[in-house]
Motif scaffolding. Structure first.
Motif, PDB file in Angstrom:
ATOM      1  N   GLU A 196      21.536  -9.310   9.624  1.00 22.18           N
ATOM      2  CA  GLU A 196      21.399 -10.675   7.721  1.00 22.18           C
ATOM      3  C   GLU A 196      20.901  -9.831   6.967  1.00 22.18           C
ATOM      4  O   GLU A 196      20.728 -10.737   5.700  1.00 22.18           O
ATOM      5  CB  GLU A 196      19.795 -11.410   8.390  1.00 22.18           C
ATOM      6  N   GLY A 197      20.719  -8.659   6.673  1.00 14.70           N
ATOM      7  CA  GLY A 197      20.839  -7.756   5.172  1.00 14.70           C
ATOM      8  C   GLY A 197      18.671  -8.599   5.281  1.00 14.70           C
ATOM      9  O   GLY A 197      19.007  -8.496   3.913  1.00 14.70           O
ATOM     10  N   ARG A 198      18.091  -8.981   6.043  1.00 14.59           N
ATOM     11  CA  ARG A 198      16.494  -8.637   5.170  1.00 14.59           C
ATOM     12  C   ARG A 198      15.856  -7.201   4.859  1.00 14.59           C
ATOM     13  O   ARG A 198      15.715  -6.737   5.923  1.00 14.59           O
ATOM     14  CB  ARG A 198      15.936  -9.504   6.312  1.00 14.59           C
ATOM     15  N   THR A 199      15.439  -7.133   3.759  1.00 16.08           N
ATOM     16  CA  THR A 199      14.332  -6.065   2.966  1.00 16.08           C
ATOM     17  C   THR A 199      13.870  -6.106   3.965  1.00 16.08           C
ATOM     18  O   THR A 199      13.251  -4.946   4.389  1.00 16.08           O
ATOM     19  CB  THR A 199      14.555  -7.143   1.573  1.00 16.08           C
ATOM     20  N   GLU A 200      12.427  -6.928   4.122  1.00  9.53           N
ATOM     21  CA  GLU A 200      11.348  -6.507   5.017  1.00  9.53           C
ATOM     22  C   GLU A 200      11.207  -5.870   6.290  1.00  9.53           C
ATOM     23  O   GLU A 200      10.697  -5.034   6.177  1.00  9.53           O
ATOM     24  CB  GLU A 200      10.853  -7.997   4.857  1.00  9.53           C
ATOM     25  N   LEU A 201      12.475  -5.996   6.720  1.00  9.96           N
ATOM     26  CA  LEU A 201      12.971  -5.026   8.116  1.00  9.96           C
ATOM     27  C   LEU A 201      13.010  -3.546   7.319  1.00  9.96           C
ATOM     28  O   LEU A 201      12.614  -2.350   8.247  1.00  9.96           O
ATOM     29  CB  LEU A 201      14.170  -5.701   8.373  1.00  9.96           C
ATOM     30  N   ASN A 202      13.131  -3.303   6.159  1.00  9.82           N
ATOM     31  CA  ASN A 202      13.678  -1.633   5.690  1.00  9.82           C
ATOM     32  C   ASN A 202      12.209  -1.523   5.104  1.00  9.82           C
ATOM     33  O   ASN A 202      12.010  -0.161   5.120  1.00  9.82           O
ATOM     34  CB  ASN A 202      14.833  -1.897   4.489  1.00  9.82           C
ATOM     35  N   ILE A 203      11.982  -2.185   4.108  1.00 10.81           N
ATOM     36  CA  ILE A 203      10.254  -1.972   3.721  1.00 10.81           C
ATOM     37  C   ILE A 203       8.986  -2.111   4.039  1.00 10.81           C
ATOM     38  O   ILE A 203       8.513  -1.057   4.330  1.00 10.81           O
ATOM     39  CB  ILE A 203      10.481  -2.917   2.583  1.00 10.81           C
ATOM     40  N   VAL A 204       9.243  -2.556   5.231  1.00 11.92           N
ATOM     41  CA  VAL A 204       7.575  -2.396   6.288  1.00 11.92           C
ATOM     42  C   VAL A 204       7.259  -1.639   6.641  1.00 11.92           C
ATOM     43  O   VAL A 204       6.106  -1.603   6.909  1.00 11.92           O
ATOM     44  CB  VAL A 204       7.670  -4.224   7.095  1.00 11.92           C
ATOM     45  N   PRO A 205       8.109  -1.873   7.162  1.00  8.51           N
ATOM     46  CA  PRO A 205       8.413  -0.139   8.070  1.00  8.51           C
ATOM     47  C   PRO A 205       7.529   1.309   7.388  1.00  8.51           C
ATOM     48  O   PRO A 205       6.432   1.783   7.748  1.00  8.51           O
ATOM     49  CB  PRO A 205       9.669   0.887   8.458  1.00  8.51           C
ATOM     50  N   GLY A 206       8.471   1.453   6.122  1.00  9.32           N
ATOM     51  CA  GLY A 206       7.639   2.253   5.598  1.00  9.32           C
ATOM     52  C   GLY A 206       7.046   2.165   4.578  1.00  9.32           C
ATOM     53  O   GLY A 206       6.099   3.041   4.300  1.00  9.32           O
ATOM     54  N   LEU A 207       6.412   1.329   4.327  1.00 13.45           N
ATOM     55  CA  LEU A 207       5.008   0.697   3.601  1.00 13.45           C
ATOM     56  C   LEU A 207       3.837   1.974   4.886  1.00 13.45           C
ATOM     57  O   LEU A 207       3.080   1.730   4.175  1.00 13.45           O
ATOM     58  CB  LEU A 207       4.387  -0.522   3.847  1.00 13.45           C
ATOM     59  N   ILE A 208       4.334   1.797   6.103  1.00 12.93           N
ATOM     60  CA  ILE A 208       3.098   2.420   6.800  1.00 12.93           C
ATOM     61  C   ILE A 208       3.525   4.088   6.590  1.00 12.93           C
ATOM     62  O   ILE A 208       2.525   4.713   6.028  1.00 12.93           O
ATOM     63  CB  ILE A 208       3.878   2.992   8.505  1.00 12.93           C
ATOM     64  N   GLY A 209       4.061   5.045   6.068  1.00 16.26           N
ATOM     65  CA  GLY A 209       3.959   6.343   5.941  1.00 16.26           C
ATOM     66  C   GLY A 209       3.735   5.662   3.910  1.00 16.26           C
ATOM     67  O   GLY A 209       2.229   6.868   4.106  1.00 16.26           O
ATOM     68  N   VAL A 210       4.048   5.760   2.804  1.00 17.77           N
ATOM     69  CA  VAL A 210       3.332   5.312   1.754  1.00 17.77           C
ATOM     70  C   VAL A 210       1.806   4.856   1.732  1.00 17.77           C
ATOM     71  O   VAL A 210       1.510   5.605   0.660  1.00 17.77           O
ATOM     72  CB  VAL A 210       4.662   3.760   0.924  1.00 17.77           C
ATOM     73  N   ILE A 211       1.040   3.588   2.378  1.00 19.09           N
ATOM     74  CA  ILE A 211       0.239   3.708   2.296  1.00 19.09           C
ATOM     75  C   ILE A 211      -1.023   5.102   3.194  1.00 19.09           C
ATOM     76  O   ILE A 211      -1.907   5.525   2.786  1.00 19.09           O
ATOM     77  CB  ILE A 211      -0.393   2.562   3.141  1.00 19.09           C
ATOM     78  N   LEU A 212       0.191   6.021   3.796  1.00 20.73           N
ATOM     79  CA  LEU A 212      -0.713   6.822   4.673  1.00 20.73           C
ATOM     80  C   LEU A 212      -0.928   8.003   3.625  1.00 20.73           C
ATOM     81  O   LEU A 212      -1.762   8.988   3.928  1.00 20.73           O
ATOM     82  CB  LEU A 212      -0.830   7.233   6.222  1.00 20.73           C
TER      83      LEU A 212
END
Length: 230
Positions: free
Chosen positions: A30-46
């Motif tokens: 479906e091309g949902r951006t949150e599926l790509n961004i939200v998992p990446g937030l784990i690495g960014v926050i850490l």
């Protein structure tokens, strides 16, 4: 007259393609951006929190004069580094659990792969960032310098890791720098596990890169800490 030219002109007419190629997305159809961004937030926050926590913790002791007491204790540099890192590893797991819960319940991010495998890889990623923070603490004279060093490391990590821009769309020199950053490899791992269900075989190259970074930074930080003992 039209019939006479119908044959020769018909050969110049474009013919339909023998195959009708239709490309379907295998992941995130479906091309949902949150599926790509939200998992990446784990690495960014850490990356942001782990480095700055460790850098400020060690620099604060230097400013308050408690580092002298720590240096006089009969402990090895590795033991000091391990004691400073272990509590924040627990904090990193708590942060990851909160982000994963929000990703699942709020953004409906699929958890296709093994969370146990993700937890295993998470240990090395958090340890790598903590080692970077420990190294910055041996270079900084005060907490302001420690924060500045953290920002100088954090910004390239966001821009060159593939979190904000497609990694393959960046210039070659930017990709070379990005391959050195631990966040680049962790983003591939966490997205591969959660969205694609990757196993150890698929994530092995990026995991080895994380281990190499962790080893190199740990050696540098321990050598820097030995210099402070002199």
């Amino acid at each position: 007259l039209n019939r006479d030219f119908e044959g020769p002109l018909a050969t110049l007419k474009p013919r339909p393609d023998p195959v009708n190629l239709i490309v379907h997305r295998r992941y995130n159809a479906e091309g949902r951006t949150e599926l790509n961004i939200v998992p990446g937030l784990i690495g960014v926050i850490l990356t942001m929190t782990m480095i700055i926590f460790t850098a400020l913790a060690m620099t604060r002791e230097t400013e308050r004069g408690t580092m002298e007491n720590l240096l006089t204790m009969p402990v090895r540099p590795f033991e000091v580094m391990l004691g400073k890192i272990l509590p924040y590893i627990i904090v990193g797991y708590i942060q990851t659990a909160v982000v994963l819960a929000a990703a699942y319940w709020l953004f409906e991010v699929p958890m296709t792969g093994s969370l146990g495998l993700l937890s295993f890889v998470l240990f090395f990623f958090v340890a790598a960032n903590l080692a970077v923070g420990f190294t910055f603490s041996t270079l900084a004279r005060n907490q302001l310098q420690a924060v500045q060093m953290t920002i100088f490391f954090f910004l390239p990590s966001i821009l060159l890791s593939g979190f904000m821009f497609p990694f393959r769309g960046m210039p070659v020199w930017a990709q070379w720098i990005g391959e050195v950053l631990p966040l680049t490899h962790f983003l591939r791992i966490v997205r591969g596990i959660l969205l694609k269900g990757n196993g150890m075989t698929e994530i092995a190259p990026d995991l080895l890169a994380l281990l190499a970074f962790l080893t190199a930074v740990s050696i540098i930080s321990l050598n820097r800490y030995r210099q402070t003992l002199d």
